[in-house]
Design a protein around this motif. Sequence first.
Motif, PDB file in Angstrom:
ATOM      1  N   ALA A   1       0.871  -1.186  -0.083  1.00  0.00           N
ATOM      2  CA  ALA A   1      -0.169   0.410  -0.215  1.00  0.00           C
ATOM      3  C   ALA A   1       0.711   0.730   0.005  1.00  0.00           C
ATOM      4  O   ALA A   1       0.605   2.339  -1.343  1.00  0.00           O
ATOM      5  N   LEU A   2       1.896   1.024   0.824  1.00  0.00           N
ATOM      6  CA  LEU A   2       2.731   2.221   0.882  1.00  0.00           C
ATOM      7  C   LEU A   2       4.114   2.900  -0.733  1.00  0.00           C
ATOM      8  O   LEU A   2       3.298   4.218  -0.602  1.00  0.00           O
ATOM      9  N   ALA A   3       3.707   1.599  -1.139  1.00  0.00           N
ATOM     10  CA  ALA A   3       4.547   1.609  -2.513  1.00  0.00           C
ATOM     11  C   ALA A   3       3.168   2.493  -3.355  1.00  0.00           C
ATOM     12  O   ALA A   3       3.762   3.261  -4.115  1.00  0.00           O
ATOM     13  N   CYS A   4       2.279   1.435  -3.214  1.00  0.00           N
ATOM     14  CA  CYS A   4       1.153   2.190  -4.336  1.00  0.00           C
ATOM     15  C   CYS A   4       1.062   3.500  -3.625  1.00  0.00           C
ATOM     16  O   CYS A   4       0.422   4.583  -5.078  1.00  0.00           O
ATOM     17  N   ILE A   5       0.411   4.149  -2.885  1.00  0.00           N
ATOM     18  CA  ILE A   5       0.606   5.494  -2.556  1.00  0.00           C
ATOM     19  C   ILE A   5       1.478   6.262  -2.690  1.00  0.00           C
ATOM     20  O   ILE A   5       1.293   7.313  -3.212  1.00  0.00           O
ATOM     21  N   ALA A   6       2.477   5.605  -2.603  1.00  0.00           N
ATOM     22  CA  ALA A   6       3.904   6.735  -2.955  1.00  0.00           C
ATOM     23  C   ALA A   6       4.111   7.172  -4.392  1.00  0.00           C
ATOM     24  O   ALA A   6       4.185   8.339  -5.050  1.00  0.00           O
ATOM     25  N   GLY A   7       3.599   5.973  -5.483  1.00  0.00           N
ATOM     26  CA  GLY A   7       2.949   6.364  -6.708  1.00  0.00           C
ATOM     27  C   GLY A   7       1.734   7.171  -7.180  1.00  0.00           C
ATOM     28  O   GLY A   7       1.295   6.995  -8.439  1.00  0.00           O
ATOM     29  N   GLY A   8       1.084   7.847  -5.810  1.00  0.00           N
ATOM     30  CA  GLY A   8      -0.463   8.421  -5.941  1.00  0.00           C
ATOM     31  C   GLY A   8      -1.150   7.819  -6.442  1.00  0.00           C
ATOM     32  O   GLY A   8      -2.116   9.081  -6.709  1.00  0.00           O
ATOM     33  N   LYS A   9      -1.266   6.194  -6.141  1.00  0.00           N
ATOM     34  CA  LYS A   9      -2.584   5.393  -6.619  1.00  0.00           C
ATOM     35  C   LYS A   9      -3.752   5.590  -5.262  1.00  0.00           C
ATOM     36  O   LYS A   9      -2.871   5.886  -4.216  1.00  0.00           O
ATOM     37  N   HIS A  10      -5.186   5.476  -5.633  1.00  0.00           N
ATOM     38  CA  HIS A  10      -5.858   5.083  -4.407  1.00  0.00           C
ATOM     39  C   HIS A  10      -4.795   3.514  -4.010  1.00  0.00           C
ATOM     40  O   HIS A  10      -5.409   2.661  -4.700  1.00  0.00           O
ATOM     41  N   VAL A  11      -5.822   3.243  -3.250  1.00  0.00           N
ATOM     42  CA  VAL A  11      -5.966   1.669  -2.899  1.00  0.00           C
ATOM     43  C   VAL A  11      -6.796   1.418  -1.358  1.00  0.00           C
ATOM     44  O   VAL A  11      -7.383   1.515  -0.844  1.00  0.00           O
TER      45      VAL A  11
END
Lengths: 372, 372
Positions: free
Chosen positions: A79-89
């Motif tokens: 989740a942290l990696a996806c958030i860092a890429g600006g993604k909703h999770v």
Amino acid sequence: MRIATIGTSAITSDFIEEINASDRAVFVGTLSRDLERAKAFTEARGGSRPFTELEDLAASNEVDAVYLGSPNALHASQALACIAGGKHVIAEKPLGANEREARAVFDAAEKAGVVVLEAMRPLHDPAFVAVRDLMRNLGRIRRADLHFGKYSSRYDEILAGKHTNIFDCAMATGSLMDIGVYTVEPLIELFGAPESVLAAPVLLDEETRGLTHGPLDGSGVIIARYADFVATLHFSKITNDRLPSQIESETATLTFDGISVPTWARVEHRGTAVRAAAKQVHVEEGARTEDLELPQVPNTMVYELSDFCDAVDAVQAGSDPLDAPAGPFGNVRHYRDVTLASLALMDEARRQMGVSFPADALASDAPEAGER
Amino acid sequence: MRIATIGTSAITSDFIEEINASDRAVFVGTLSRDLERAKAFTEARGGSRPFTELEDLAASNEVDAVYLGSPNALHASQALACIAGGKHVIAEKPLGANEREARAVFDAAEKAGVVVLEAMRPLHDPAFVAVRDLMRNLGRIRRADLHFGKYSSRYDEILAGKHTNIFDCAMATGSLMDIGVYTVEPLIELFGAPESVLAAPVLLDEETRGLTHGPLDGSGVIIARYADFVATLHFSKITNDRLPSQIESETATLTFDGISVPTWARVEHRGTAVRAAAKQVHVEEGARTEDLELPQVPNTMVYELSDFCDAVDAVQAGSDPLDAPAGPFGNVRHYRDVTLASLALMDEARRQMGVSFPADALASDAPEAGER
């Protein structure tokens, strides 16, 4: 909204089915370390872009949001990696191995301005809302018993001496995390956080420790204490629990089946109690019973997907993510708070049960916030 | 056997009905401090000798045995008086306010060579024996939930600001003592004493303390921990618990109704677990269900009376009282041990629940055995 998935589990497949059935979402592709597996899984479900590296998925401008169907222990870091890429999770339950992990994810989402939502099916299901509405009319509540116990085919694997992610401390799994969470989160939603808990596990046999990487619960019970009532949570992956859930007030008793997907509910209003003796086990005058069928769909993941789309739409229209509507019980902030309170309860229950995960050790080794 | 009774409660009346129906026992009369009441109650039930003084009853050579249907707090002192007069005793549950009181009664009975038996209906009922037999065929047991919760008309009195013996620390009552005991004793009979317990009460409101003489439980939950399984006891006098009791093994689930008087049982043998996902809440292949109706009679006190007669007959024929048969589960010694282990469990549960009785204070004030 363009959604990618992490994981190739059955539950991921069920979620993609709902993405494909929705006119608000598009399935982009899935992540698997094995390229052939990622390709085959993605293509079979109408996706266009298999991923083998988390970094590529997180950075992809073909993806707006990510669904996490991976093992519990991986949710927070992914989740942290996806958030860092600006993604909703949207992440399968539980959102993290413990409260600390989940808090880190929500904090990162707040800073990045994206939505993070836990895929806790009953809290998005109109059938559960109907149960909550029935509960509100019971009068003074004094006891609640929430049940979810289902024999897991993965326990057959443990008994056969084989490793499985579903019974593994290293994966942050076991009966409380995988099944009990379905009783904990509705408890928190219906009643708020308890004043204290008492917890007892049924641990898997010591001979299985090599497979489970530590003491792990196959089943268990939690008592949640409130100011003037008490609730009991029953969960199991090594037996079949055949009891419905029950909420008892001083004037009525509400029962309903399957807490993850309730399909019926019954309210038994007591009559005037008549003095009982050995010959009269239960005599009442004027009692009445209401039976209700609850709304049902073939795949209840439709609701959490729809609520997630609502939240992301609101953010794309300018809403603060925490204020975005996230389902029948409130906004993203509310669902976040339920997730955090639930994990805090489970952390304490696991402490009492003697069940710990690698993520817990990290927490106690980590410096205090003020020391960083 | 000539039996007198102490108490003029509905349950005493039910017991006398069985005395009168039996060709092994005769009802002599009842004790009440009020002579008119003693006379009227005795005559209406075919007795010949009303009593107003415990000493007269204990010394009477018209009486062989005494049934105690009085408030819990009086059981021990009345039993001791009757034993001192050479009477056999059958006492309503619980036999004493705590384990210490019950032990004193059993010790006195052993010295006097008389039978003391607790009137714990399920432990004398063929229907409960049938449940025990079903349980023995379940395979490895992992969880048990025993339920007994029934709204008491006496709680209406408390809510109306009136005193009642049934909710009074001075009478050693409350939900655990009056209702919970029906879950505790079957637990001990089926599984033995647990390694430890966790208990949480639902206390009556603080405003009622003047009536209840201290914090008192209207409902509660106990977790009993064993080496490789866990049991949960649910009891209530302020709500109606609609769930059956349940015993879960790794291969089957046994459910049965009303633990004090079971009338049906069901065994659900699981099939081969099939991997579940969001769309398949519970799928199994080859499952099968057995439904059983259990033996029933209109008044289950018939069994404890008959077992008590057996024990006294054996003693009159020369048996040591502790070796006398006392019911389907064993001899007087066995039933004594179940009663003592049950009260020990309830003492610890009450300690955790913050519910104490005058008899408990006596225990802690008393000198140690070695100091006497």
